[in-house]
Write an enzyme that holds these catalytic residues in place. Structure first.
Site, short mmCIF file in Angstrom:
data_model
loop_
_atom_site.label_atom_id
_atom_site.label_comp_id
_atom_site.label_asym_id
_atom_site.label_seq_id
_atom_site.Cartn_x
_atom_site.Cartn_y
_atom_site.Cartn_z
N ASN A 349 -22.32 50.71 89.47
CA ASN A 349 -22.27 51.01 87.98
C ASN A 349 -21.02 51.06 87.44
O ASN A 349 -20.57 51.87 86.95
CB ASN A 349 -23.37 52.10 87.69
CG ASN A 349 -23.80 52.04 86.24
OD1 ASN A 349 -23.44 51.22 85.39
ND2 ASN A 349 -24.80 52.99 86.08
N HIS A 380 -27.69 60.02 81.35
CA HIS A 380 -28.82 59.25 82.08
C HIS A 380 -30.20 59.69 81.38
O HIS A 380 -31.19 59.11 81.58
CB HIS A 380 -29.01 59.67 83.53
CG HIS A 380 -27.72 58.66 84.35
ND1 HIS A 380 -26.57 58.82 84.52
CD2 HIS A 380 -28.00 57.42 84.89
CE1 HIS A 380 -25.81 57.86 85.25
NE2 HIS A 380 -26.95 56.78 85.51
#
Length: 494
Positions: A349, A380
């Site tokens: 990521n 998140h």
């Protein structure tokens, strides 16, 4: 990350239902079929965009408009009325961009974007009890939040700070004028990145729209100074084909390996109560490996979409070949061969890690590692598993850093010792990552506690013992912060 694809048990969706028969035939949830279909449409649209709406044929405004219209259509196709949240956030933050003072524009944009995202996370999961039973519209919202905050900080750097106080990277990315409404919505909602990202820099995106992207990157690597007098037009076709092959391989692994070793098996009685510790350790590693292909698939396909449109050129690699990895979100080889927790995180990521570094790690005055992990967890979502992962990640990061500083230099005296060190640290890294990220995909408290109990909390205990008893070599604050132009000039004067 662009936002991580979420695992789900069952689904209701408000997006398009025209692909429902295909969903039933393949045994794949409808919203995942919608996602793949939408990204394939985006891929074809990207080729068309590059060939028929190239900068030489159309104006930047036309390119902005088409990129935005396609993006809005795709997000409505995938998420139905939930896409309203995206448009509300974009309009609110453009209002801040226009009306807020330069000294506060980054703060207001950050707190409004992160606040709205967090409210959506909480309401979707806990208030309306949608949880994992509905289309997860938070993915595009997470990407837009990254872009809103990135742009706000870069505008603040360009208009509200002295050039001498900026790092070289901040100076390079600083935005010297506020964007127009069309530029703003195009940057945030364009079809190449609205569904799966990744986050990118405003100046790079504008250069791409205006046709300066590849030439700008070639000039950055001193193309003409190396003896080349004309600037070529690198084609992304080879890079796109390579990434599509990787995408296909990831899809095949997802349909086989991931189905064979589901995350839910970590809560089975056999694993929790019957298997011995070594078996649990190995099986956990296998299950976590099996959970990766969906991320490899989503991020590599997103990268290919951007490249197909002509966006993502990063210059020339060490072998003199044109490189299209400016927007790449992962490096699979480095992930699978990582010999440290840091190396693993830096190649997983990538664009989200870059965002966290630029808006948090390099800017906060205290506890940068802890605050960056907290921001990552909030971004998140609010599933408890995320916080188990990121809190464990803080411990593991600090422990791994301490071990590396205390012992690594002993293994550099010979090639054999270095190879042995690399093998041991590779195994330790892969097992540590599997242990740390398991709650991230399990989401809930009960299975996480059950898993960690069955593993005797071994990594937590080892990490705490390392932090408590091994000497910690201090790292000066200015070593982690980027050098400003002012500090560079002072060194030159000295």
């Amino acid at each position: 990350m662009a936002a991580e694809p979420r695992s789900s048990l069952s689904y209701r969706t408000t997006g398009s239902t025209c692909l429902h028969p295909l969903s039933e035939l393949l045994g794949i949830p409808l919203d995942q079929v919608n996602f793949v279909a939408c990204q394939l449409f985006a891929l074809f649209a990207a080729f068309w965009f590059r060939l028929y709406l190239s900068p030489g044929k159309t104006s930047p405004d036309v390119r902005h408009a088409f990129a935005t219209i396609f993006g809005i259509y795709f997000v409505i196709f995938c998420f139905g009325w939930y896409s309203v949240h995206l448009f509300v956030l974009v309009l609110m933050c453009y209002g801040i961009m226009v009306t807020a003072s330069i000294s506060n524009i980054h703060r207001y944009s950050f707190f409004v974007a992160m606040g709205y995202l967090t409210i959506c996370h909480i309401s979707r999961i806990y208030i309306f009890h949608y949880g994992i039973l509905t289309t997860d519209f938070s993915g595009p919202l997470m990407i837009v939040t990254q872009k809103i905050t990135t742009l706000a900080f870069q505008v603040h750097d360009g208009l509200g700070r002295r050039a001498a106080d900026l790092s070289s990277e901040q100076h390079r990315l600083a935005v010297k004028a506020k964007p127009s409404f069309l530029e703003y919505v195009s940057y945030l909602l364009n079809f190449m990145s609205i569904i799966a990202g990744p986050c990118n820099n405003f100046k790079d995106y504008i250069a791409f729209i205006e046709g300066r992207h590849t030439h700008m990157k070639l000039l950055e690597v001193n193309w003409k100074e190396k003896g080349f007098h004309s600037l070529p037009e690198p084609s992304p076709t080879g890079a796109v084909m390579h990434k599509l092959c990787m995408t296909l391989a990831s899809l095949l692994l997802f349909l086989t390996l991931t189905k064979t070793f589901p995350v839910t098996s970590l809560a089975d009685d056999w694993f929790v109560h019957e298997a011995n510790f070594l078996t649990r350790l190995c099986y956990l590693y296998v299950v976590m490996q099996a959970s990766k292909p969906k991320y490899y698939f989503a991020w590599t396909l997103a990268d290919a979409v951007n490249n197909a449109a002509g966006f993502g050129f990063s210059g020339v690699d060490k072998n003199g070949n044109f490189s299209w990895d400016l927007l790449s979100n992962l490096n699979i080889w480095k992930i699978e061969t990582a010999t440290s927790f840091k190396m693993y995180v830096e190649n997983w990521n990538i664009q989200t890690a870059t965002w966290l570094k630029r808006v948090c790690y390099e800017r906060v005055p205290w506890y940068p590692t802890v605050l960056t992990f907290i921001l990552s967890a909030l971004w998140h979502g609010v599933y408890p598993g995320y916080y188990f992962t990121f809190l464990t990640g803080i411990l593991v990061t600090l422990a791994a850093r301490t071990v590396r500083k205390n012992y690594r230099h002993y293994f550099l005296s010979s090639k054999a010792l270095k190879v042995a060190y690399d093998i041991v640290t590779w195994a330790a890294t892969q097992l540590a990552v599997s242990y740390t990220v398991a709650p991230f995909v399990m989401l809930a408290v009960e299975p996480t506690i059950s898993l960690y109990k069955s593993m005797y909390f071994y990594l937590h205990i080892i990490s705490l013992l390392i932090i408590l008893f091994l000497p910690i070599k201090s790292q000066a604050h200015n070593q982690r912060r980027p050098q400003t132009l002012n500090s560079v000039n002072k060194k030159k004067m000295d």
